[in-house]
Write a protein that holds these residues in place. Structure first.
Motif, mmCIF file in Angstrom:
data_model
loop_
_atom_site.group_PDB
_atom_site.id
_atom_site.type_symbol
_atom_site.label_atom_id
_atom_site.label_comp_id
_atom_site.label_asym_id
_atom_site.label_seq_id
_atom_site.Cartn_x
_atom_site.Cartn_y
_atom_site.Cartn_z
ATOM 1 N N THR A 26 0.845 -1.197 0.000
ATOM 2 C CA THR A 26 0.000 0.000 0.000
ATOM 3 C C THR A 26 0.879 1.245 0.000
ATOM 4 O O THR A 26 2.038 1.217 0.458
ATOM 5 N N GLU A 28 0.305 5.790 0.145
ATOM 6 C CA GLU A 28 -0.447 7.028 0.003
ATOM 7 C C GLU A 28 0.243 7.894 -1.038
ATOM 8 O O GLU A 28 1.468 8.041 -1.030
ATOM 9 N N SER A 29 -0.538 8.450 -1.932
ATOM 10 C CA SER A 29 0.037 9.230 -3.037
ATOM 11 C C SER A 29 -0.709 10.548 -3.192
ATOM 12 O O SER A 29 -1.941 10.609 -3.052
ATOM 13 N N ALA A 115 -7.994 1.636 -5.258
ATOM 14 C CA ALA A 115 -7.616 2.965 -4.757
ATOM 15 C C ALA A 115 -8.848 3.631 -4.158
ATOM 16 O O ALA A 115 -9.974 3.420 -4.629
ATOM 17 N N ARG A 116 -8.638 4.415 -3.109
ATOM 18 C CA ARG A 116 -9.732 5.189 -2.512
ATOM 19 C C ARG A 116 -9.200 6.572 -2.168
ATOM 20 O O ARG A 116 -8.003 6.760 -1.902
ATOM 21 N N THR A 117 -10.097 7.520 -2.157
ATOM 22 C CA THR A 117 -9.693 8.902 -1.906
ATOM 23 C C THR A 117 -9.619 9.174 -0.412
ATOM 24 O O THR A 117 -10.514 8.787 0.349
ATOM 25 N N ILE A 118 -8.544 9.812 -0.005
ATOM 26 C CA ILE A 118 -8.435 10.345 1.354
ATOM 27 C C ILE A 118 -8.992 11.764 1.365
ATOM 28 O O ILE A 118 -9.719 12.170 2.277
ATOM 29 N N LYS A 122 -5.492 13.475 -2.504
ATOM 30 C CA LYS A 122 -4.678 12.412 -1.915
ATOM 31 C C LYS A 122 -5.436 11.088 -1.981
ATOM 32 O O LYS A 122 -6.633 11.037 -1.690
ATOM 33 N N LEU A 124 -5.190 6.568 -1.358
ATOM 34 C CA LEU A 124 -4.523 5.395 -0.801
ATOM 35 C C LEU A 124 -4.632 4.276 -1.831
ATOM 36 O O LEU A 124 -5.736 3.889 -2.223
ATOM 37 N N ARG A 126 -3.650 0.361 -3.131
ATOM 38 C CA ARG A 126 -3.264 -0.992 -2.703
ATOM 39 C C ARG A 126 -3.104 -1.884 -3.925
ATOM 40 O O ARG A 126 -3.895 -1.795 -4.876
#
Length: 503
Positions: A26, A28-29, A115-118, A122, A124, A126
């Protein structure tokens, strides 16, 4: 009485570990400044590139990079954008069978990604990794094929012809090639590349002298924008490479595989510029006939014989079979057109079955499609595929599974019908211990006193004529002649006339 052992050497490799395991990475981008904010993530797909293989004492380390392509709808826009996230990884596996210097054949795939939005800037990411690896250990075995000498004093030798399988070479080679591609005339021009996926198809292998010639192709699937629409395209990039494997017979069987080390795909003025780096790997299986001096004795003078068990791979059968995978993947949004369909094996497990093993591969399928109102959507499903393999008692089976050909998805009522073929390839081996003479020298002469001129001997269960002749100080030929036996076997319970010891 001088005697000399005639020795032969078997050199090569033996498989010591065959494994498949999985792990997740994983990261964070941050969305780059040049990209708009994220409103909705549509799908994520991963591709993996192997960089290094390292084998230490009891440990395997594989490292590389996973690239996850995230397709999303930006805020205030309707057309999708692509965001690529690179995730470095290191896969580790501990096993006491691993030794430094052992060659390793390996492959890594990405069966799942999401992928999911923070927040709108941004995400996250996987990615799931599926690792296959096979390690080989170099070995050299010295066998005794015969013994010479003995001064003609009745030296008896039990030379047994044996069939065995060896791996004379394990080879690999990294090569690169590139191409410039354009879509078929029936397809619209490429304006923006959103997604690309490279798959290595099965390779054909042929021995020519000391060379192993590999021919295969890379299948490249892309999704691109043209005007306000999205279009798929698929290309085939053939390659041919030569691996040095030493002198092997024409009937040897290569076990080949290839793995991507890097792929660079860029759109420039309507053309795709593709550069690839591929690692080709091969283990060569060869069947040999060897003569093994299993025992010796002398009817004219005593000798001391030292025998040691040696390990032989007496059978190696390689085969493959394709099994069909099929499933209705339910989707909440009806599909109009399929843009991309990918199938990747995420795990493989084997269980004993009557007369063999049943292997079950879990295949992860991802589909990218357009809805009736041209909205970009994605769906994912896991599909089990089973294959039964005949494994004789006392044998081991190493199995691998890979998708074969192109996975396809068709819009139907309630979702998408997915079809693909999974190719199971396996090697069944048997290892046996065989007795081999490793030393022979004159023995100590002992006065055994007078012996009877006639001996009657009953054949016990499990006894061969060689055992009877050796225990009675006779020869197999003399026993056969005295009893009129056509071959070298006698029925259990039969009474045999054993000729007297010759001096």
């Amino acid at each position: 009485m001088d005697m000399e052992l005639q020795r032969v050497t078997l050199e090569g490799y033996r498989p010591v570990a065959h494994t498949m395991f999985s792990q997740e990475e994983t990261l964070e981008s941050i969305v780059p400044d040049a990209c708009p904010d994220i409103a909705r993530i549509v799908s994520a797909s991963g591709k993996v590139f192997l960089k290094d293989k390292e084998l230490g004492e009891g440990a395997l380390r594989l490292s590389g990079t996973a690239r996850v392509t995230v397709l999303y709808i930006p805020e205030g826009e309707e057309q999708p954008r692509a965001l690529e996230v690179s995730i470095p990884f290191q896969c580790a596996r501990d096993d006491p069978k691993y030794h430094a210097g052992c060659p390793v054949l390996a492959d890594i795939q990405a069966p799942s990604a999401d992928a999911r939005t923070i927040n709108p800037r941004k995400i996250l990411v996987r990615v799931g990794l599926a690792v296959w690896a096979a390690a080989y250990e170099q070995e050299s075995r010295e066998l005794t094929a015969d013994v010479e000498g003995g001064g003609g004093e009745g030296l008896q030798k039990l030379v047994v012809p044996r069939k065995c399988c060896v791996i004379p070479d394990v080879a690999e080679k990294t090569f690169a090639f590139s191409d410039v591609l354009r879509p078929p005339a029936s397809r619209p021009e490429m304006e923006e590349l959103l997604l690309y996926r490279a798959e290595l198809g099965p390779a054909d292998a042929k021995f020519i002298g000391k060379k192993l010639v590999l021919k295969g192709e890379v299948q490249l699937s892309v999704v691109y924008r043209s005007g306000d629409g999205l279009c798929p395209a698929r290309f085939e990039l053939p390659y041919s490479q030569v691996l040095d494997v030493g002198e092997v017979p024409d009937e040897a069987e290569p076990e080949v595989s290839a793995v991507l080390k890097s792929v660079d795909c860029r759109l420039r003025e309507g053309e795709l510029e593709v550069s690839l780096e591929v690692l080709a790997q091969a283990a060569v299986w060869e069947r040999r006939s060897v003569a093994l001096l299993s025992d010796a004795y002398c009817v004219g003078a005593p000798i001391d014989v030292e025998r040691t068990p040696v390990r032989l791979c007496t059978m190696a059968e390689r085969s493959a079979r394709r099994e069909l995978g099929r499933k209705l993947c339910e989707s909440g949004i009806p599909a109009k057109q399929v843009l991309d369909c990918a199938a990747v094996v995420s795990s493989l497990a084997g269980a004993p079955a009557e007369g063999g093993m049943e292997f079950t591969a879990q295949v992860n399928v991802t589909v990218l499609y357009l809805s009736e109102d041209d909205a970009l959507c994605g769906v994912e499903a896991g599909i089990p595929v089973a294959c039964r393999v005949d494994v004789p008692e006392g044998c081991q089976c190493a199995c691998r599974c890979r998708p074969a050909g192109e996975a396809a998805a068709v819009p139907v009522t309630g979702g998408l019908e997915v079809r693909f073929e999974a190719e199971f390839s396996w090697t069944v081996t048997r290892e046996e211990q065989a007795s081999c003479v490793t030393g022979v020298k004159p023995g100590q002469v002992q006065d055994a006193g007078p012996r009877p001129s006639v001996v009657i001997r009953r054949v016990e269960r499990g006894e061969a004529l060689w055992d009877i002749a050796k225990s009675c100080g006779s020869t197999v030929d003399d026993i056969r002649a005295a009893n009129g036996l056509p071959g070298e076997e006698a029925a259990v319970g039969a009474l045999l006339l054993i000729p007297a010891r010759r001096n």
